[in-house]
Design an enzyme around this catalytic site. Structure first.
Site, PDB file in Angstrom:
ATOM      1  N   ASP A  59       0.173   1.184  11.667  1.00  0.00           N
ATOM      2  CA  ASP A  59       0.529   1.011  10.275  1.00  0.00           C
ATOM      3  C   ASP A  59       1.152   2.378   9.644  1.00  0.00           C
ATOM      4  OD1 ASP A  59      -1.778   2.458   9.883  1.00  0.00           O
ATOM      5  OD2 ASP A  59      -3.147   0.545   9.600  1.00  0.00           O
ATOM      6  N   ASP A  61       0.883   4.789   6.425  1.00  0.00           N
ATOM      7  CA  ASP A  61       0.374   5.337   5.211  1.00  0.00           C
ATOM      8  C   ASP A  61       1.125   6.224   4.692  1.00  0.00           C
ATOM      9  OD1 ASP A  61      -1.678   3.213   5.881  1.00  0.00           O
ATOM     10  OD2 ASP A  61      -2.835   5.096   6.729  1.00  0.00           O
ATOM     11  N   ASP A 138      -9.965  14.377   9.325  1.00  0.00           N
ATOM     12  CA  ASP A 138     -10.998  14.581  10.409  1.00  0.00           C
ATOM     13  C   ASP A 138     -10.345  15.429  11.438  1.00  0.00           C
ATOM     14  OD1 ASP A 138      -8.982  12.616  10.951  1.00  0.00           O
ATOM     15  OD2 ASP A 138     -10.744  11.094  11.682  1.00  0.00           O
TER      16      ASP A 138
HETATM   17  P1  ATP Z   1      -5.168   4.215  13.932  1.00  0.00           P
HETATM   18  O1  ATP Z   1      -4.866   3.477  12.544  1.00  0.00           O
HETATM   19  O2  ATP Z   1      -3.941   4.208  14.653  1.00  0.00           O
HETATM   20  O3  ATP Z   1      -6.394   4.121  14.307  1.00  0.00           O
HETATM   21  P2  ATP Z   1      -5.405   6.872  12.456  1.00  0.00           P
HETATM   22  O4  ATP Z   1      -5.362   8.004  12.433  1.00  0.00           O
HETATM   23  O5  ATP Z   1      -4.441   5.984  11.315  1.00  0.00           O
HETATM   24  O6  ATP Z   1      -5.325   5.947  13.674  1.00  0.00           O
HETATM   25  P3  ATP Z   1      -7.195   5.476  10.269  1.00  0.00           P
HETATM   26  O7  ATP Z   1      -8.629   5.072  10.463  1.00  0.00           O
HETATM   27  O8  ATP Z   1      -6.470   4.350  10.100  1.00  0.00           O
HETATM   28  O9  ATP Z   1      -6.678   6.117  11.447  1.00  0.00           O
HETATM   29  O10 ATP Z   1      -7.291   6.580   9.201  1.00  0.00           O
HETATM   30  C1  ATP Z   1      -6.096   7.030   8.476  1.00  0.00           C
HETATM   31  C2  ATP Z   1      -6.248   8.421   8.402  1.00  0.00           C
HETATM   32  O11 ATP Z   1      -7.205   8.849   7.346  1.00  0.00           O
HETATM   33  C3  ATP Z   1      -6.552   9.286   9.832  1.00  0.00           C
HETATM   34  O12 ATP Z   1      -5.511   9.832  10.208  1.00  0.00           O
HETATM   35  C4  ATP Z   1      -7.326  10.650   9.107  1.00  0.00           C
HETATM   36  O13 ATP Z   1      -6.277  11.506   8.542  1.00  0.00           O
HETATM   37  C5  ATP Z   1      -8.040   9.907   7.823  1.00  0.00           C
HETATM   38  N1  ATP Z   1      -9.360   9.674   8.089  1.00  0.00           N
HETATM   39  C6  ATP Z   1      -9.730   8.526   8.506  1.00  0.00           C
HETATM   40  N2  ATP Z   1     -11.180   8.647   8.615  1.00  0.00           N
HETATM   41  C7  ATP Z   1     -11.447   9.622   8.386  1.00  0.00           C
HETATM   42  C8  ATP Z   1     -12.760  10.183   8.395  1.00  0.00           C
HETATM   43  N3  ATP Z   1     -13.799   9.711   8.677  1.00  0.00           N
HETATM   44  N4  ATP Z   1     -12.881  11.699   7.995  1.00  0.00           N
HETATM   45  C9  ATP Z   1     -11.746  12.253   7.613  1.00  0.00           C
HETATM   46  N5  ATP Z   1     -10.415  11.689   7.710  1.00  0.00           N
HETATM   47  C10 ATP Z   1     -10.411  10.471   7.997  1.00  0.00           C
HETATM   48 MG    MG Z   2      -4.251   3.967  10.528  1.00  0.00          MG
END
Ligand code: ATP
Ligand code: MG
Length: 421
Positions: A59, A61, A138
């Site tokens: 996705d 964001d 994170d």
């Molecule tokens: P994917 O959606 O492909 O699993 P993603 O990096 O987009 O990976 P998400 O869980 O959708 O992961 O979270 C989006 C963003 O929010 C992350 O890239 C990170 O920057 C931030 N994020 C998510 N969870 C945390 C957390 N627990 N602590 C700090 N930042 C976070």
């Molecule tokens: Mg994501």
């Protein structure tokens, strides 16, 4: 790296590979509209990471300095969600949502509310600069921004270098960041496995020190992350690592895990990577199949009701802890009992009904993977596969019982199919 020490790196358009063609059309519309209205508009998080790695993002964001209320005013198709963690969702078509989040920062200690229960939500909701927003994320590779104003990549945290070096590194001190949110420990392992990156040694020592804290995370979040592991086909390696690091029992409420369970889960991962769909009931049954089989000897004396009882005993604590709906729990239990029937072999009472049960193909699928771990079960798989293909055929070497010779009425067999095993 501390926030003060680090400098920002900006990669102009001609020094990176991300092209607008790779970005979802509607997300581009959102970015442009914010930009035309004088707001900062960035692609943030996982999408920038994935695009830089040449992967298809799940996705896209958006991050902006516009407040949620301002975002709502700019988009007709927008609604705000989350009582405390305010996000703007912009709807396109029937099923598509684009998430727009206002840049946030960590509040300082003295800004925190008196009630510690309020901290988590409060911490997530203080607006900040883009730089603050990068530092609250994170991992360094998850904190890169793509700026629609000039198509540059903005890196406040050294994420570009870590992407090039293929390493997962926590932003700030892992001990502090894991204490703040223990789910990050699991996420670190997940991203390393998904992207085939190494873990910064500080992450491993951080997990060693803070692993017990994972038990304090909200069960709903752990449940979701576990399913993420399965969906990405990395549940096997990540759970194995959790086990090696001593985190597994804290993660799954006392679950010990065994080499065999983890080997089975790795087989499921392979199936998922080959395009198989993963249901939660299947995932739960896989976690507990070894324990269940240990508790149900495959002798003539073990009655199906006893197997049902054991299956319940084993999965109910998990399902209660994670508030898993009755229907999923029921299916997980049926899959376990189905595997018991399959492992026991053909020719037992109730076989015909079992062969017609809607969950039996799934039980057989789980059993087939189990037989890849326990190769002595392989001949059973073959036999059952044939029986499912031709359910009316009598079991090999068995005399047909008179009951089986009765002609079936179609509506009757259908209603039978819905009954439990
Ligand atoms: P994917 O959606 O492909 O699993 P993603 O990096 O987009 O990976 P998400 O869980 O959708 O992961 O979270 C989006 C963003 O929010 C992350 O890239 C990170 O920057 C931030 N994020 C998510 N969870 C945390 C957390 N627990 N602590 C700090 N930042 C976070
Ligand atoms: Mg994501």
């Amino acid at each position: 790296m501390s926030e003060q020490q680090s400098e920002v790196t900006i990669l102009p358009r001609d020094q990176h590979q991300i092209s607008r063609k790779q970005i979802d059309e509607d997300t581009l519309k959102v970015l442009y509209r914010l930009h035309r209205n004088g707001q900062l508009a960035y692609l943030v998080g996982g999408s920038v990471r994935d695009l830089l790695l040449g992967r298809q993002p799940k996705d896209f964001d958006v991050g902006t300095d516009a407040t949620p209320a301002k975002v709502r005013r700019l988009f007709r198709n927008c609604f705000l969600v989350g009582r405390r963690f305010r996000l703007a969702h912009i709807r396109f078509g029937k099923n598509k949502l684009i998430e727009v989040a206002t840049f946030r920062r960590h509040p300082s200690e003295d800004e925190l509310p008196d009630d510690p229960d309020e901290h988590f939500h409060f911490v997530q909701n203080v607006f900040g600069t883009p730089r603050d927003d990068a530092f609250r994320r994170d991992f360094t590779i998850n904190a890169l921004f793509y700026n629609i104003a000039d198509f540059s990549i903005i890196d406040h945290v050294g994420g570009l270098k870590d992407l090039a070096d293929k390493v997962i590194r926590v932003i700030g001190d892992p001990l502090v960041r894991f204490e703040e949110d223990p789910v990050r420990m699991l996420r670190a392992l997940e991203f390393a496995a998904r992207l085939d990156f190494s873990l910064d040694p500080e992450i491993l020592s951080g997990i060693e020190a803070k692993k017990e804290l994972i038990a304090t995370a909200a069960p709903a979040r752990i449940r979701e992350e576990i399913m993420e592991l399965y969906r990405h086909g990395v549940a096997g390696p990540v759970l194995r690592q959790c086990r090696e690091l001593g985190m597994l029992p804290h993660l799954l409420a006392g679950y010990p895990g065994t080499d065999e369970s983890i080997a089975l889960i790795a087989k499921i991962d392979q199936r998922t990577k080959d395009g198989g769909k993963i249901e939660e009931s299947f995932a739960i049954a896989a976690l507990y199949l070894r324990l269940f089989m240990d508790s149900c000897p495959l002798t003539r004396e073990t009655h199906i009701t006893e197997a049902l009882h054991k299956a319940n005993e084993i999965i109910i604590p998990h399902c209660r802890y994670f508030s898993i709906a009755q229907g999923i729990r029921h299916s997980a239990r049926e899959l376990l009992v189905g595997c018991f029937r399959l492992a026991r072999g053909r020719g037992f009472k109730g076989e015909r009904r079992f062969l017609q049960h809607p969950l039996t193909p799934q039980s057989l699928e789980l059993f087939r993977l189990w037989a890849e771990v326990h190769t002595e079960l392989a001949p059973q798989v073959e036999q059952w596969q044939q029986a499912i293909k031709a359910p009316a055929a009598p079991p090999a070497g068995k005399k047909r019982r008179p009951r089986r010779r009765r002609p079936r009425k179609p509506q009757q067999s259908q209603s039978r199919g819905q009954q439990p095993h």
